[in-house]
Scaffold this motif. Sequence first.
Motif, PDB file in Angstrom:
ATOM      1  N   SER A 115     -68.785  54.246 -42.793  1.00  0.00           N
ATOM      2  CA  SER A 115     -67.512  54.665 -43.374  1.00  0.00           C
ATOM      3  C   SER A 115     -66.443  53.603 -43.211  1.00  0.00           C
ATOM      4  CB  SER A 115     -67.052  55.971 -42.755  1.00  0.00           C
ATOM      5  OG  SER A 115     -66.550  55.700 -41.482  1.00  0.00           O
ATOM      6  N   SER A 116     -65.449  53.723 -44.052  1.00  0.00           N
ATOM      7  CA  SER A 116     -64.379  52.733 -44.060  1.00  0.00           C
ATOM      8  C   SER A 116     -63.038  53.426 -43.841  1.00  0.00           C
ATOM      9  CB  SER A 116     -64.445  51.981 -45.385  1.00  0.00           C
ATOM     10  OG  SER A 116     -63.367  51.096 -45.515  1.00  0.00           O
ATOM     11  N   HIS A 117     -62.021  52.971 -44.559  1.00  0.00           N
ATOM     12  CA  HIS A 117     -60.672  53.462 -44.290  1.00  0.00           C
ATOM     13  C   HIS A 117     -60.432  54.881 -44.778  1.00  0.00           C
ATOM     14  CE1 HIS A 117     -58.667  49.358 -43.844  1.00  0.00           C
ATOM     15  NE2 HIS A 117     -59.959  49.244 -43.666  1.00  0.00           N
ATOM     16  N   ALA A 118     -59.474  55.528 -44.134  1.00  0.00           N
ATOM     17  CA  ALA A 118     -59.001  56.812 -44.624  1.00  0.00           C
ATOM     18  C   ALA A 118     -58.036  56.555 -45.790  1.00  0.00           C
ATOM     19  CB  ALA A 118     -58.299  57.547 -43.487  1.00  0.00           C
ATOM     20  N   LEU A 119     -57.762  57.600 -46.520  1.00  0.00           N
ATOM     21  CA  LEU A 119     -56.967  57.523 -47.760  1.00  0.00           C
ATOM     22  C   LEU A 119     -55.579  56.890 -47.592  1.00  0.00           C
ATOM     23  CD1 LEU A 119     -56.690  60.522 -50.131  1.00  0.00           C
ATOM     24  CD2 LEU A 119     -54.598  59.661 -49.146  1.00  0.00           C
ATOM     25  N   ASP A 120     -55.010  57.031 -46.406  1.00  0.00           N
ATOM     26  CA  ASP A 120     -53.661  56.482 -46.201  1.00  0.00           C
ATOM     27  C   ASP A 120     -53.670  55.003 -45.806  1.00  0.00           C
ATOM     28  OD1 ASP A 120     -54.897  57.370 -43.889  1.00  0.00           O
ATOM     29  OD2 ASP A 120     -53.045  57.914 -42.878  1.00  0.00           O
ATOM     30  N   HIS A 121     -54.859  54.387 -45.862  1.00  0.00           N
ATOM     31  CA  HIS A 121     -54.963  52.943 -45.640  1.00  0.00           C
ATOM     32  C   HIS A 121     -55.651  52.321 -46.855  1.00  0.00           C
ATOM     33  CE1 HIS A 121     -54.297  54.530 -41.668  1.00  0.00           C
ATOM     34  NE2 HIS A 121     -54.104  53.329 -41.193  1.00  0.00           N
ATOM     35  N   PRO A 122     -54.997  52.391 -48.029  1.00  0.00           N
ATOM     36  CA  PRO A 122     -55.651  51.903 -49.245  1.00  0.00           C
ATOM     37  C   PRO A 122     -55.928  50.393 -49.156  1.00  0.00           C
ATOM     38  CG  PRO A 122     -53.305  52.307 -49.629  1.00  0.00           C
ATOM     39  CD  PRO A 122     -53.608  52.814 -48.251  1.00  0.00           C
ATOM     40  N   ILE A 123     -56.977  49.961 -49.846  1.00  0.00           N
ATOM     41  CA  ILE A 123     -57.349  48.539 -49.779  1.00  0.00           C
ATOM     42  C   ILE A 123     -57.085  47.904 -51.133  1.00  0.00           C
ATOM     43  CG2 ILE A 123     -59.245  46.927 -49.332  1.00  0.00           C
ATOM     44  CD1 ILE A 123     -60.610  49.355 -47.866  1.00  0.00           C
ATOM     45  N   PHE A 139     -56.474  44.562 -51.623  1.00  0.00           N
ATOM     46  CA  PHE A 139     -57.041  43.200 -51.678  1.00  0.00           C
ATOM     47  C   PHE A 139     -57.940  43.017 -50.466  1.00  0.00           C
ATOM     48  CE2 PHE A 139     -54.299  40.621 -48.679  1.00  0.00           C
ATOM     49  CZ  PHE A 139     -53.570  41.686 -48.197  1.00  0.00           C
ATOM     50  N   ALA A 140     -58.862  42.041 -50.573  1.00  0.00           N
ATOM     51  CA  ALA A 140     -59.946  41.960 -49.596  1.00  0.00           C
ATOM     52  C   ALA A 140     -59.453  41.945 -48.135  1.00  0.00           C
ATOM     53  CB  ALA A 140     -60.793  40.727 -49.868  1.00  0.00           C
ATOM     54  N   GLU A 141     -58.390  41.199 -47.875  1.00  0.00           N
ATOM     55  CA  GLU A 141     -57.952  41.040 -46.475  1.00  0.00           C
ATOM     56  C   GLU A 141     -57.403  42.337 -45.879  1.00  0.00           C
ATOM     57  OE1 GLU A 141     -57.398  39.053 -48.946  1.00  0.00           O
ATOM     58  OE2 GLU A 141     -57.468  36.936 -48.349  1.00  0.00           O
ATOM     59  N   ALA A 142     -57.135  43.328 -46.731  1.00  0.00           N
ATOM     60  CA  ALA A 142     -56.583  44.588 -46.209  1.00  0.00           C
ATOM     61  C   ALA A 142     -57.664  45.463 -45.584  1.00  0.00           C
ATOM     62  CB  ALA A 142     -55.882  45.357 -47.328  1.00  0.00           C
ATOM     63  N   GLU A 143     -58.912  45.082 -45.806  1.00  0.00           N
ATOM     64  CA  GLU A 143     -60.009  45.902 -45.287  1.00  0.00           C
ATOM     65  C   GLU A 143     -60.351  45.455 -43.872  1.00  0.00           C
ATOM     66  OE1 GLU A 143     -63.417  45.875 -47.771  1.00  0.00           O
ATOM     67  OE2 GLU A 143     -64.365  47.490 -46.630  1.00  0.00           O
ATOM     68  N   TYR A 144     -60.281  46.350 -42.926  1.00  0.00           N
ATOM     69  CA  TYR A 144     -60.623  45.941 -41.562  1.00  0.00           C
ATOM     70  C   TYR A 144     -61.491  46.959 -40.838  1.00  0.00           C
ATOM     71  CZ  TYR A 144     -57.022  49.233 -40.103  1.00  0.00           C
ATOM     72  OH  TYR A 144     -56.300  50.389 -39.916  1.00  0.00           O
ATOM     73  N   LEU A 145     -61.368  48.233 -41.176  1.00  0.00           N
ATOM     74  CA  LEU A 145     -62.052  49.238 -40.366  1.00  0.00           C
ATOM     75  C   LEU A 145     -63.416  49.614 -40.949  1.00  0.00           C
ATOM     76  CD1 LEU A 145     -61.703  51.161 -37.892  1.00  0.00           C
ATOM     77  CD2 LEU A 145     -61.041  52.917 -39.533  1.00  0.00           C
ATOM     78  N   LYS A 146     -64.415  49.599 -40.117  1.00  0.00           N
ATOM     79  CA  LYS A 146     -65.724  50.116 -40.545  1.00  0.00           C
ATOM     80  C   LYS A 146     -66.347  50.822 -39.347  1.00  0.00           C
ATOM     81  CE  LYS A 146     -65.669  45.670 -39.597  1.00  0.00           C
ATOM     82  NZ  LYS A 146     -64.406  44.946 -39.729  1.00  0.00           N
ATOM     83  N   ALA A 147     -67.139  51.813 -39.666  1.00  0.00           N
ATOM     84  CA  ALA A 147     -67.780  52.554 -38.578  1.00  0.00           C
ATOM     85  C   ALA A 147     -69.174  52.941 -39.027  1.00  0.00           C
ATOM     86  CB  ALA A 147     -66.981  53.805 -38.244  1.00  0.00           C
ATOM     87  N   ILE A 148     -70.063  53.000 -38.076  1.00  0.00           N
ATOM     88  CA  ILE A 148     -71.423  53.443 -38.375  1.00  0.00           C
ATOM     89  C   ILE A 148     -71.759  54.639 -37.474  1.00  0.00           C
ATOM     90  CG2 ILE A 148     -72.380  51.655 -36.831  1.00  0.00           C
ATOM     91  CD1 ILE A 148     -74.838  51.581 -38.675  1.00  0.00           C
ATOM     92  N   PHE A 149     -72.353  55.643 -38.100  1.00  0.00           N
ATOM     93  CA  PHE A 149     -72.859  56.811 -37.378  1.00  0.00           C
ATOM     94  C   PHE A 149     -74.375  56.686 -37.430  1.00  0.00           C
ATOM     95  CE2 PHE A 149     -69.138  59.748 -37.128  1.00  0.00           C
ATOM     96  CZ  PHE A 149     -68.231  58.966 -37.816  1.00  0.00           C
ATOM     97  N   ALA A 150     -75.003  56.621 -36.270  1.00  0.00           N
ATOM     98  CA  ALA A 150     -76.459  56.416 -36.290  1.00  0.00           C
ATOM     99  C   ALA A 150     -77.145  57.233 -35.206  1.00  0.00           C
ATOM    100  CB  ALA A 150     -76.778  54.941 -36.096  1.00  0.00           C
ATOM    101  N   LYS A 151     -78.374  57.641 -35.543  1.00  0.00           N
ATOM    102  CA  LYS A 151     -79.167  58.420 -34.590  1.00  0.00           C
ATOM    103  C   LYS A 151     -80.197  57.483 -33.966  1.00  0.00           C
ATOM    104  CE  LYS A 151     -80.950  63.005 -34.663  1.00  0.00           C
ATOM    105  NZ  LYS A 151     -81.086  64.166 -35.482  1.00  0.00           N
TER     106      LYS A 151
END
Length: 428
Positions: free
Chosen positions: A403-411, A413-425
């Motif tokens: 998953s990436s950003h929540a709706l209130d952190h729109p992206i 341009f490329a540099e605005a993207e910073y958050l990523k998360a992985i859910f794994a078993k």
Amino acid sequence: MAEPTMDATPTSETAMIDLDQLPQRAEKNISVRVKRAAERALRQGHPWVFEDSIVKQSHLGNGGDLAVIYDRADNNFLAVGLYDPLSPIRIKVLQTLQPMRVNQGFFADKLRVAQAKRQPLISAETTGFRLVYGESDGFPALIIDRYGNTLVLKLYTTAWIPHLRALILALQETVIFDNLVLRLSRALQSDRLNVAKLFGLRDGQLLVGDDPSGQVEFVENGLLFQADVIKGHKTGFFFDQRDNRSKTRDLAKGRRVLDVFSYTGGFSVYALAGGARSVTALDSSEPALETLKRNVETNGFDMDQVDVIAADAFEGLRGLIAAKRKFNLVIVDPPAFANSRASMRNAVLAYRRLVEMALRLLAKDGILVMASCSSRIKADMFYQLVTRSAAVAGFELETLERSSHALDHPIAFAEAEYLKAIFAKVSS
Ligand code: SAH
């Protein structure tokens, strides 16, 4: 590391400032010509002009003057932005292609758009969110977070100072709020910056309103949180993880949860709300952990279910491994390790160690939630890093979700993207 700290020093001064005392931008704009590649980038909507892209400018100007960029071929208006002589991102673009006056009305229009974008998540169940996310909302190097009736405005450049009055008036015109608190980025608080450039503005200052305490309450997905908007990290809370906290709540039932880098307990409280059997929260900041306890209790949960460890995360994890503790859900949400190119290698090593230690603490069929907010570590690289680190340590991961950003952190341009998360078993 993220922002400065929640330390135990006395509160910063919160005396209000006379906005009329702040400098005005010069009447005369700076006309600028930039290299072809920079013109192309601007036309595609990129909001930064670097110092070395500028080929000609009419005069030197001051921070916050408006720099108007004209097309070198036909002399047409290309963009207008804030001139920032203290930064390699020399022009921070406010408007492209269509000439516009930069004034209160201009900011008010952008605020209305920003507010409309957040509409889907605003409700009685959620009163805390990011109202303005920098460039992606047309306000370069500036953030506004809403905590109930308190707004927190965070500046990452002094170039906003001559526009602050117009911006505050625009906020009062478009947004309902009682208090407005100013936060300054670490760079603006650095000793390297001549304090005269701040014109009396201070981190934690109250710009509007009469509540100087900095203690705010807000609701997120029906859960009640307190934050310290004066001394807390960033602006006081990490709204960017809202969706990931929600997913964690859905996964928490009956599980023993470990929340590493817990801060004030965002994930911990959601896990309890999802029916976690117990929560262990680990963070090095004692004030953050104090707030975590309050956040657990105000939501009606018992601190008996919660273990709090105030320690360096790596040492804390080593201790838990040595004690042969096991958990069924481990959340690891570290600060941005890779703030500079030079720190990339260390960041990769730190992520690797965290994955390995988290997996050693997971029981069979346990779930790992691992996040990264380092913008230099791109999403694909991060996912690979997590899976490979797991494999090297002898674990196989089954990805449940990325998953990436929540709706209130729109992206925008490329540099605005910073958050990523992985859910794994962990499958073996
Ligand atoms: N998960 C949190 C946000 C984490 S922010 C939430 O959802 O709200 C990162 C946290 O890491 C901060 O609370 C900071 O105090 C903590 N931190 C930074 N370096 C640390 C270290 N070496 N050991 C433990 N905690 C650390």
